[in-house]
Write a protein that holds these residues in place. Structure first.
Motif: not given
Length: 567
Positions: A541-543, A487, A530, A545-546, A483, A534, A549, A538-539
């Motif tokens: 998607i999380e990246s 990122w 992607s 989102n980060r 992950e 799994e 943010e 999810s890695w």
């Protein structure tokens, strides 16, 4: 004929009340099924008619082979087990009109093995390993009698799968440990509850387990209510008297099964703590012990009267010391006056022959009642050895502790373990993989010079070892399955997007800016992650989102902050 021939085993030791084996019973049709302690009297009374003279050569040969095994030093328990299995085989021959003669026993053996296979696969009242061991026992006895080079077992369909070839996954490891912990919890519950007070108190004895189950123990008594069985007052009084509390000196006579159950539990706990095999543990003598701490272990010494020193008997974990002392006190209170064994299992034959071991039927029956898998001493030793191997990763050390050679330890006892294998594989790749940290996201395995990847289109960056962009277009760049790497890629893409926003397009060229090619390269990598399922999806998607943010990877966070401040 049976009086003339001596087909007994004088060299085989017996207990005071143990039936003596006489292979003469195999000469009589139907006699093999009769109890060993009564069969010869039944033969003398004429219940089985005349002996079958055709069987005599085979029975004599079997007697010679078993007698030779006794002389060679085969354990008496093993020899007795083989004789019992031999009686089982002859009993089947009697019931199925199969010939147990030296000329036809091979065909009878093959038919008997087919019967065992039927019980295993169709009737399901016999385990495959049990059937295989029985067939192997008879095969080993018949092989020298028939002067065979290859045994008869190999000519049958009965096979046993090797556990060494069975790969264990993480779920199998977890399940095995859970079953072992449940069994260990049951042993501790029984050890805690089978006190002198409980065993001599009124019946039934209710043992409440940590699992919430309750075991009802009433040795020698039927599980019936007083009102259902007693009509007269005298009957009721006798009923209550049999269930009343008893003095400790009567516990062996009236509640022997509870004594044996507690000893079965204690010897299993002892074996799991010390790693001794059953034969060693069963031969230990009770006495005075002293305890000396040695790191996390405690060395137990036997104390001799009139001596300052002592003889080291075994090594245990510190946590086991109070349990061992409690058990020794239990043995002392009950007063095994005529038995000096540390684990004085009570046998029906009063004074057992030396080398007799418990069969653990007491604990096995309770496990079946509760639906818990039971573990025999060999399985407990295996679990302990494999646990030590995983903790220490030192076969030499564990082999010394288990009193085995390193080869025996790894061949017989070690079992495949998913987690340990994963650790070893990772360690191997860390030692052999030439990958090193690169200037860009990921790793590098370049031996000397960077090289352009053969799958890239025109417009790609020229590979180099000084810029992250040059790394991403190199043949020797390696993605990292984590992950953190995803990122890092997403953050590097965000940084390059900022650079692209600040760039001023040239009027002289119509080609796309090189950063666009770089972003496409990063997008291709993120798209691959992607679509890989799994947890990689999810890695990504999380990246993403980060990035929204403003949480950037530390490798490029400082550069992004500087560029945003310079806007």
């Amino acid at each position: 004929m049976s009086k003339i021939l001596d087909l007994t085993f004088p060299a085989l030791p017996y207990g005071t009340h143990e039936a003596k084996f006489d292979l003469a019973s195999l000469l009589y049709i139907g006699a093999s099924k009769a109890p060993a302690d009564k069969v010869m009297k039944s033969i003398e009374a004429g219940h089985f008619g005349l002996p079958d003279a055709k069987r005599l050569p085979l029975v004599q040969a079997l007697h010679d082979e078993l007698s030779a095994q006794i002389v060679r030093g085969v354990q008496q328990v093993t020899v007795k087990t083989r004789i019992r299995t031999l009686r089982t085989f002859f009993s089947w021959c009697d019931q199925n009109t199969s010939q147990a003669t030296i000329e036809q026993v091979a065909a009878s053996y093959q038919s008997w093995v087919e019967h065992l296979i039927q019980r295993v696969r169709v009737n399901r009242d016999l385990k495959n390993m049990t059937a295989y061991r029985q067939a192997q026992t008879i095969d080993n006895l018949l092989k020298p009698c028939l002067r065979l080079t290859v045994g008869l077992l190999s000519t049958t369909r009965l096979r046993v799968s090797s556990k060494k070839n069975r790969a264990l996954g993480a779920e199998a490891d977890k399940q095995n440990l859970e079953e072992l912990f449940r069994f260990g919890s049951l042993l501790m519950d029984l050890s805690n509850n089978l006190t002198v007070e409980a065993m001599t108190g009124p019946l039934p004895l209710l043992i409440k387990l940590k699992s919430g189950d309750v075991l009802t123990e009433q040795p020698g008594l039927l599980n019936i209510k007083i009102e259902d069985s007693c009509q007269a007052a005298s009957e009721k009084n006798r009923f209550l008297e049999r269930r009343a509390a008893i003095p400790p000196h009567l516990v062996f006579e009236k509640r022997k099964s509870l004594v044996n159950l507690r000893i079965e539990v204690e010897i299993l706990i002892f074996i799991s703590q010390t790693g001794m095999n059953l034969s060693q543990a069963a031969r230990l003598k009770v006495g005075s012990f002293r305890y000396k701490t040695d790191g996390n272990d405690v060395v137990v010494y036997r104390v001799y009267k009139g001596r300052l020193g002592g003889e080291a008997e075994f090594v245990i974990f510190k946590e086991y010391v109070p349990l061992l002392k409690r058990y020794l006190e239990w043995v002392k209170i009950l007063g095994f006056a005529d038995d000096d064994r540390l684990f004085p299992f009570v046998y029906s034959n009063k004074i057992p022959v030396e080398g007799s071991f418990p069969t653990f039927q007491g604990i096995i029956s309770r496990c079946r009642t509760l639906g818990i898998k039971h573990f025999r001493p060999m399985a407990l030793r295996k679990s302990r050895i494999n646990w030590l191997l995983r903790k220490s990763r030192s076969p030499d050390l564990v082999a010394e502790m288990a009193q085995h050679t390193k080869e025996t330890l790894l061949h017989i006892y070690e079992e495949p373990h998913h987690q340990a294998a994963a650790v070893e594989i990772s360690r191997f790749y860390r030692m052999t993989d030439p990958a090193v940290a690169s200037v860009g996201p990921g790793m590098c395995i370049a031996p000397v010079h960077p090289m352009m990847s053969g799958t890239l289109l025109d417009g790609a960056y020229k590979p180099d070892c000084s810029t992250p962009a040059g790394c991403l277009f190199c043949e020797y760049q390696r993605d990292v399955d984590s992950e953190d790497y995803v990122w890092s890629l997403a953050t590097y893409k965000y940084l390059k997007a900022l650079e692209l926003d600040r760039s001023i397009p040239s009027k002289e060229t119509k080609k796309d800016h090189p950063i666009i090619t770089l972003i496409k390269r990063i997008d291709a990598k993120l798209n691959h992650f992607s679509k890989s399922g799994e947890p990689r999806t999810s890695w990504v998607i999380e990246s993403e989102n980060r990035m929204r943010e403003g949480r950037f990877h530390h490798n490029y966070e400082g550069l992004i902050q500087l560029m945003e401040l310079a806007r």
